[in-house]
Design a protein around this motif. Structure first.
Motif, PDB file in Angstrom:
ATOM      1  N   ARG A   1       0.850  -1.360   0.080  1.00 12.22           N
ATOM      2  CA  ARG A   1      -0.048   0.108   0.072  1.00 12.22           C
ATOM      3  C   ARG A   1       0.799   1.313  -0.086  1.00 12.22           C
ATOM      4  O   ARG A   1       0.378   1.910  -0.584  1.00 12.22           O
ATOM      5  N   GLN A   2       1.897   1.269   0.908  1.00 12.38           N
ATOM      6  CA  GLN A   2       2.882   2.329   0.991  1.00 12.38           C
ATOM      7  C   GLN A   2       3.789   2.674  -0.191  1.00 12.38           C
ATOM      8  O   GLN A   2       4.015   4.010  -0.586  1.00 12.38           O
ATOM      9  N   PHE A   3       4.263   1.647  -0.668  1.00 11.63           N
ATOM     10  CA  PHE A   3       5.259   1.874  -1.881  1.00 11.63           C
ATOM     11  C   PHE A   3       5.082   1.323  -3.054  1.00 11.63           C
ATOM     12  O   PHE A   3       5.075   2.027  -4.047  1.00 11.63           O
ATOM     13  N   SER A   4       4.492   0.107  -3.402  1.00 15.00           N
ATOM     14  CA  SER A   4       4.329  -0.526  -4.651  1.00 15.00           C
ATOM     15  C   SER A   4       2.992  -0.249  -5.390  1.00 15.00           C
ATOM     16  O   SER A   4       2.952  -0.067  -6.454  1.00 15.00           O
ATOM     17  N   LYS A   5       2.119   0.099  -4.740  1.00 11.37           N
ATOM     18  CA  LYS A   5       0.798   0.598  -5.357  1.00 11.37           C
ATOM     19  C   LYS A   5       0.806   1.876  -6.296  1.00 11.37           C
ATOM     20  O   LYS A   5       1.555   2.880  -5.677  1.00 11.37           O
ATOM     21  N   ASN A   6       0.431   1.576  -7.422  1.00  9.61           N
ATOM     22  CA  ASN A   6       0.627   2.765  -8.504  1.00  9.61           C
ATOM     23  C   ASN A   6       2.081   2.959  -8.923  1.00  9.61           C
ATOM     24  O   ASN A   6       2.189   4.247  -9.586  1.00  9.61           O
ATOM     25  N   ARG A   7       2.932   2.338  -8.477  1.00  5.34           N
ATOM     26  CA  ARG A   7       4.273   2.454  -9.214  1.00  5.34           C
ATOM     27  C   ARG A   7       4.653   0.964 -10.101  1.00  5.34           C
ATOM     28  O   ARG A   7       4.120  -0.109  -9.594  1.00  5.34           O
ATOM     29  N   ILE A   8       5.533   1.297 -10.997  1.00  5.65           N
ATOM     30  CA  ILE A   8       6.070   0.190 -11.345  1.00  5.65           C
ATOM     31  C   ILE A   8       7.196  -0.460 -10.573  1.00  5.65           C
ATOM     32  O   ILE A   8       8.138   0.331 -10.034  1.00  5.65           O
ATOM     33  N   THR A   9       7.128  -1.601 -10.248  1.00  9.67           N
ATOM     34  CA  THR A   9       8.018  -2.159  -9.140  1.00  9.67           C
ATOM     35  C   THR A   9       9.067  -3.175  -9.629  1.00  9.67           C
ATOM     36  O   THR A   9       8.640  -4.084 -10.331  1.00  9.67           O
ATOM     37  N   LEU A  10      10.178  -3.087  -9.375  1.00  7.09           N
ATOM     38  CA  LEU A  10      11.482  -3.745  -9.664  1.00  7.09           C
ATOM     39  C   LEU A  10      12.052  -4.099  -8.386  1.00  7.09           C
ATOM     40  O   LEU A  10      12.320  -3.434  -7.608  1.00  7.09           O
ATOM     41  N   ILE A  11      12.361  -5.351  -8.339  1.00  3.90           N
ATOM     42  CA  ILE A  11      12.796  -6.141  -6.954  1.00  3.90           C
ATOM     43  C   ILE A  11      14.219  -6.806  -7.345  1.00  3.90           C
ATOM     44  O   ILE A  11      14.326  -7.210  -8.403  1.00  3.90           O
ATOM     45  N   GLY A  12      15.021  -6.663  -6.328  1.00  2.00           N
ATOM     46  CA  GLY A  12      16.453  -7.301  -6.564  1.00  2.00           C
ATOM     47  C   GLY A  12      17.214  -7.288  -5.341  1.00  2.00           C
ATOM     48  O   GLY A  12      16.943  -6.465  -4.417  1.00  2.00           O
ATOM     49  N   CYS A  13      18.178  -8.171  -5.236  1.00  2.00           N
ATOM     50  CA  CYS A  13      19.150  -8.283  -4.179  1.00  2.00           C
ATOM     51  C   CYS A  13      20.443  -8.149  -4.387  1.00  2.00           C
ATOM     52  O   CYS A  13      21.177  -9.048  -5.180  1.00  2.00           O
ATOM     53  N   PRO A  14      21.145  -7.047  -4.177  1.00  2.00           N
ATOM     54  CA  PRO A  14      22.601  -6.850  -4.605  1.00  2.00           C
ATOM     55  C   PRO A  14      23.619  -7.727  -4.231  1.00  2.00           C
ATOM     56  O   PRO A  14      24.592  -7.991  -4.519  1.00  2.00           O
ATOM     57  N   LYS A  15      23.186  -8.587  -2.937  1.00  2.00           N
ATOM     58  CA  LYS A  15      24.148  -9.622  -2.462  1.00  2.00           C
ATOM     59  C   LYS A  15      23.999 -10.887  -3.136  1.00  2.00           C
ATOM     60  O   LYS A  15      24.802 -11.435  -3.735  1.00  2.00           O
ATOM     61  N   LEU A  16      22.639 -11.215  -3.287  1.00  2.00           N
ATOM     62  CA  LEU A  16      22.403 -12.511  -3.839  1.00  2.00           C
ATOM     63  C   LEU A  16      22.485 -12.644  -5.380  1.00  2.00           C
ATOM     64  O   LEU A  16      22.705 -13.513  -5.747  1.00  2.00           O
ATOM     65  N   ASP A  17      21.945 -11.490  -5.875  1.00  2.00           N
ATOM     66  CA  ASP A  17      21.941 -11.723  -7.276  1.00  2.00           C
ATOM     67  C   ASP A  17      23.261 -11.376  -7.805  1.00  2.00           C
ATOM     68  O   ASP A  17      23.642 -11.653  -9.315  1.00  2.00           O
ATOM     69  N   ALA A  18      24.469 -10.833  -7.265  1.00  2.00           N
ATOM     70  CA  ALA A  18      25.748 -10.886  -7.547  1.00  2.00           C
ATOM     71  C   ALA A  18      25.950 -10.341  -9.041  1.00  2.00           C
ATOM     72  O   ALA A  18      26.590 -10.550  -9.977  1.00  2.00           O
ATOM     73  N   VAL A  19      25.094  -9.254  -9.238  1.00  2.00           N
ATOM     74  CA  VAL A  19      25.617  -8.205 -10.419  1.00  2.00           C
ATOM     75  C   VAL A  19      25.312  -6.963 -10.087  1.00  2.00           C
ATOM     76  O   VAL A  19      24.587  -6.473  -9.249  1.00  2.00           O
ATOM     77  N   ASP A  20      25.959  -5.923 -10.860  1.00  2.00           N
ATOM     78  CA  ASP A  20      25.729  -4.570 -10.502  1.00  2.00           C
ATOM     79  C   ASP A  20      24.534  -4.219 -11.496  1.00  2.00           C
ATOM     80  O   ASP A  20      24.676  -4.156 -12.939  1.00  2.00           O
ATOM     81  N   TYR A  21      23.561  -3.645 -11.079  1.00  2.00           N
ATOM     82  CA  TYR A  21      22.324  -3.062 -12.011  1.00  2.00           C
ATOM     83  C   TYR A  21      22.492  -1.797 -12.609  1.00  2.00           C
ATOM     84  O   TYR A  21      21.593  -1.414 -13.009  1.00  2.00           O
ATOM     85  N   THR A  22      23.718  -1.210 -12.238  1.00  2.00           N
ATOM     86  CA  THR A  22      23.636   0.304 -12.744  1.00  2.00           C
ATOM     87  C   THR A  22      23.433   0.406 -14.345  1.00  2.00           C
ATOM     88  O   THR A  22      22.547   1.348 -14.678  1.00  2.00           O
ATOM     89  N   GLU A  23      24.012  -0.348 -14.871  1.00  2.00           N
ATOM     90  CA  GLU A  23      24.005  -0.345 -16.429  1.00  2.00           C
ATOM     91  C   GLU A  23      22.598  -0.403 -16.717  1.00  2.00           C
ATOM     92  O   GLU A  23      22.068   0.450 -17.721  1.00  2.00           O
ATOM     93  N   LYS A  24      21.944  -1.358 -16.549  1.00  2.00           N
ATOM     94  CA  LYS A  24      20.399  -2.017 -16.700  1.00  2.00           C
ATOM     95  C   LYS A  24      19.481  -0.881 -16.249  1.00  2.00           C
ATOM     96  O   LYS A  24      18.540  -0.334 -17.099  1.00  2.00           O
ATOM     97  N   LEU A  25      19.611  -0.405 -14.970  1.00  2.00           N
ATOM     98  CA  LEU A  25      18.898   0.737 -14.655  1.00  2.00           C
ATOM     99  C   LEU A  25      18.847   2.076 -15.358  1.00  2.00           C
ATOM    100  O   LEU A  25      17.811   2.760 -15.631  1.00  2.00           O
ATOM    101  N   ALA A  26      20.218   2.417 -15.724  1.00  2.00           N
ATOM    102  CA  ALA A  26      20.414   3.496 -16.400  1.00  2.00           C
ATOM    103  C   ALA A  26      19.830   3.475 -17.948  1.00  2.00           C
ATOM    104  O   ALA A  26      19.160   4.301 -18.326  1.00  2.00           O
TER     105      ALA A  26
END
Length: 197
Positions: free
Chosen positions: A119-144
């Motif tokens: 209700r407070q965060f994802s409602k009416n927003r496009i939500t992307l989830i990830g874990c910087p530790k477990l995913d072991a990838v730098d998301y900077t380029e994709k997010l950019a």
């Protein structure tokens, strides 16, 4: 045009989010712990949010405002209800649901640590989830690339207070810089006890 539209008194708003839940058009969002009318053209002026507000922070006023855009509301709701996937690793860099959207980038644990996450965060927003530790990838380029290639209106990052979550905040901020776009950005930190810090 002069028309009837809601007004939210931030001084009275207690941040409960009941008005955002009651708004079927997605015109109200919770930002910084307060309700805000983020899309005047989504507000139909009927006031479903008024009786939902326990603090009497919402009233009607007649003022200059864009006309209610029912077609845009339908398109917005269709996009936000049809977003898939949500995993940052899997999401494409371009998709119709990104256009004219408010983007939420959240660390995986936040939705479990904070009981009112949807209700407070994802409602009416496009939500992307990830874990910087477990995913072991730098998301900077994709997010950019997502920020560069789509019409994103705002960016909210929700992370945990633990050090490993710093990676998702860092990636989002660096991506915003790399995109060359001026997009309002806020970072919300959830404590390990389930509260907003």
């Amino acid at each position: 045009m002069i028309r009837k539209i809601i007004r939210i008194d931030e001084e009275k708003c207690n941040g409960c989010g009941a008005c955002a839940d009651a708004c079927h058009e997605g015109a109200i969002q919770m930002i910084g712990g307060k309700a805000r009318l983020t899309r005047e053209d989504y507000c139909d002026g009927l006031g479903d949010c008024l009786p939902a507000c326990p603090a009497n922070a919402i009233t009607f006023e007649e003022r200059e405002a864009p006309a209610y855009d029912q077609a845009a509301v339908k398109e917005h709701l269709a996009k936000t209800q049809n977003q898939w996937p949500v995993q940052l690793k899997l999401v494409p860099t371009q998709a119709p649901y990104f256009d004219d959207s408010d983007l939420l980038i959240a660390a995986d644990c936040t939705a479990y640590a904070y009981a009112d996450f949807h209700r407070q965060f994802s409602k009416n927003r496009i939500t992307l989830i990830g874990c910087p530790k477990l995913d072991a990838v730098d998301y900077t380029e994709k997010l950019a690339e997502i920020l560069k290639s789509n019409d994103i209106r705002s960016l909210t990052v929700v992370r945990m207070e633990v050090p490993c979550c710093g990676g998702i905040e860092y990636a989002a901020k660096e991506a915003l810089k790399a995109s060359g776009r001026s997009i309002p950005c806020q970072v919300v930190t959830i404590g390990i006890n389930g509260t907003i810090l």
